[in-house]
Design a protein around this motif. Structure first.
Motif, PDB file in Angstrom:
ATOM      1  N   ASP A  51       0.788  -1.285  -0.037  1.00 47.38           N
ATOM      2  CA  ASP A  51      -0.111   0.050  -0.086  1.00 47.38           C
ATOM      3  C   ASP A  51       1.009   1.052  -0.126  1.00 47.38           C
ATOM      4  OD1 ASP A  51      -2.290  -1.741   0.179  1.00 47.38           O
ATOM      5  OD2 ASP A  51      -2.234  -1.759   2.325  1.00 47.38           O
ATOM      6  N   LEU A 157      -7.238  11.873  -1.041  1.00 47.84           N
ATOM      7  CA  LEU A 157      -6.603  10.344  -0.806  1.00 47.84           C
ATOM      8  C   LEU A 157      -6.318  10.397   0.561  1.00 47.84           C
ATOM      9  CD1 LEU A 157      -4.785  10.143  -4.108  1.00 47.84           C
ATOM     10  CD2 LEU A 157      -6.816   8.923  -3.710  1.00 47.84           C
ATOM     11  N   HIS A 160      -2.502   5.918   2.025  1.00 40.52           N
ATOM     12  CA  HIS A 160      -2.667   4.567   1.977  1.00 40.52           C
ATOM     13  C   HIS A 160      -2.720   4.174   0.316  1.00 40.52           C
ATOM     14  CE1 HIS A 160      -4.168   0.396   3.003  1.00 40.52           C
ATOM     15  NE2 HIS A 160      -5.308   0.540   1.986  1.00 40.52           N
ATOM     16  N   ASP A 161      -3.679   5.229  -0.213  1.00 39.34           N
ATOM     17  CA  ASP A 161      -4.137   5.158  -1.713  1.00 39.34           C
ATOM     18  C   ASP A 161      -3.188   5.822  -2.568  1.00 39.34           C
ATOM     19  OD1 ASP A 161      -6.290   3.338  -1.063  1.00 39.34           O
ATOM     20  OD2 ASP A 161      -7.219   4.825  -0.080  1.00 39.34           O
TER      21      ASP A 161
END
Length: 421
Positions: A51, A157, A160-161
């Motif tokens: 991630d 966001l 993590h993304d």
């Protein structure tokens, strides 16, 4: 390893999570002859490192890449692994120890039974005498509730993304939070030529190297050997409050051979610094109006939290280390900024929330968690017989959630588990 559906299976022990904690636990369970399975919700091995953003480097040096039975044996102990190399290390380790992993198997409910536990998953139900919670500290991305008040025209966001600057629309970016992820993502965006605004939290700055060694060398030494010399500050029972288990780590990066992330230097490079994010008022992010004081506190953090500790350990252990370096004062001063940030007026089209993670053990069907959603335990042995935890921050000491720290905790837990018969 498989991802095939199982209507129901029995095993002595189920390990929830196949990251570093789960794999270390599996190693020790094999050594003790305990039959077990590891349930991993992801379709591939590599844990939460999958991630991280594309340019990510592990923050701890290679010499600390040390899981049970697999100490670092490479030629660059002071180097840092890339994201892909880190993922590859875990996949290779799982293969080497023949970890019995069930991929694509998310645990949805753990219920106590007379014989142990019923564990429901998306692939069926398991019965086990013991369960080890090894899903780590990066469980549920945390975004402030106030984020819903920001215009939908702005992309939001969690770190993590986030993967790379090209994933974001053209325009300036607001990064909220100056933990290790926030600092490193800010640098990633700067290197891509993006205009960046940065909301400053209180995570301390620290030198990448101190008294001749990478700072993590001293962190490891004090954690492992400090008690031999009466230096116990990095043991969990010395924390002033249980909330201390979630304090942020020093602002460091493994990128470019490893370096410190300095907020004033980021400001000098053009980053617009702001105080701590407080909320949203009529669509406008609001920050504390204390940036100069906040920067001073961030810079003082190493001296208050680590420097005296390292020096005391070096003296007590009689280590021949160079004298402490004197940091040159940085005279850069931030421009005064309003407590409110007009996103449209500043051309900000994206916000990256580098605001950490929350623990999530909502699958537990028993009263085990404290007010911080942390399992009640002693050295990883929870208050419910047969249920264990490994790989959480400050489980027994400061480095319990790191690669080099998770193995000893897993060994202790599996000793206890095996003794149950």
């Amino acid at each position: 390893m498989s991802a095939t559906a199982v209507p129901r299976q029995d095993t002595n022990t189920l390990v929830v999570g196949a990251g570093q904690a789960g794999l270390a636990t599996s190693y020790w369970l094999v050594q003790r002859g305990v039959e077990h399975r590891i349930l991993e919700q992801r379709p591939a091995l590599g844990g939460a490192w999958q991630d991280r953003w594309d340019s990510f480097y592990l923050n701890t040096p290679n010499f600390s890449v040390d899981l049970p039975g697999s100490p670092y044996a490479g030629t660059a102990p002071d180097g840092f692994l890339t994201r892909e190399a880190t993922i590859g290390f875990f996949r290779g380790y799982a293969k080497d120890i023949q970890a019995p992993v069930e991929l694509d198997t998310e645990v949805t409910r753990i219920t106590p039974t007379d014989a142990g536990f019923a564990v429901q998953t998306g692939q069926g139900t398991w019965a086990a005498r013991n369960v080890v919670l090894a899903s780590g500290a990066f469980q549920r991305p945390r975004i402030p509730a106030a984020a819903v008040g920001i215009s939908p025209d702005v992309l939001q966001l969690h770190s993590h993304d986030y993967r790379n600057p090209g994933q974001l629309p053209d325009g300036a970016v607001l990064v909220v939070g100056t933990g290790q992820s926030g600092g490193q993502i800010t640098e990633d965006l700067l290197d891509a030529g993006r205009t960046v605004h940065l909301s400053v939290s209180t995570c301390p700055e620290a030198p990448r190297r101190y008294r001749g060694q990478d700072i993590f060398h001293w962190i490891m030494q004090v954690n492992v050997h400090g008690p031999e010399y009466g230096i116990n500050a990095l043991l969990v029972d010395q924390l002033p409050s249980p909330a201390g288990r979630f304090m942020c780590n020093p602002l460091l990066s493994g990128t470019g051979g490893g370096h410190s992330v300095r907020l004033r230097e980021l400001g000098r490079r053009g980053v617009r610094l702001h105080g701590r994010f407080e909320g949203v008022d009529d669509g406008v992010p609001v920050f504390t109006d204390d940036l100069p004081q906040r920067l001073a506190a961030v810079e003082a953090g190493f001296g208050q939290r680590f420097k005296k500790l390292f020096d005391a350990y070096i003296n007590a252990a009689g280590i021949d280390a160079p004298e402490a370096e004197t940091a040159e004062p940085d005279g850069w001063q931030p421009a005064s900024s309003d407590a409110r940030l007009d996103l449209h007026g500043e051309g900000i089209t994206s916000i990256i929330w580098s605001t950490g993670y929350a623990l999530d053990f909502s699958m537990l069907d028993l009263p085990l968690l404290d007010e911080w959603n942390y399992p009640r335990h002693t050295k990883g042995v929870t208050v419910h017989p047969g249920l264990y935890a490994v790989g959480l921050p400050w489980l027994t000491r400061h480095i319990s959630a790191t690669l080099v720290g998770v193995g000893p905790d897993a060994e202790y837990v599996t000793d206890h588990l095996a003794s149950r018969g």
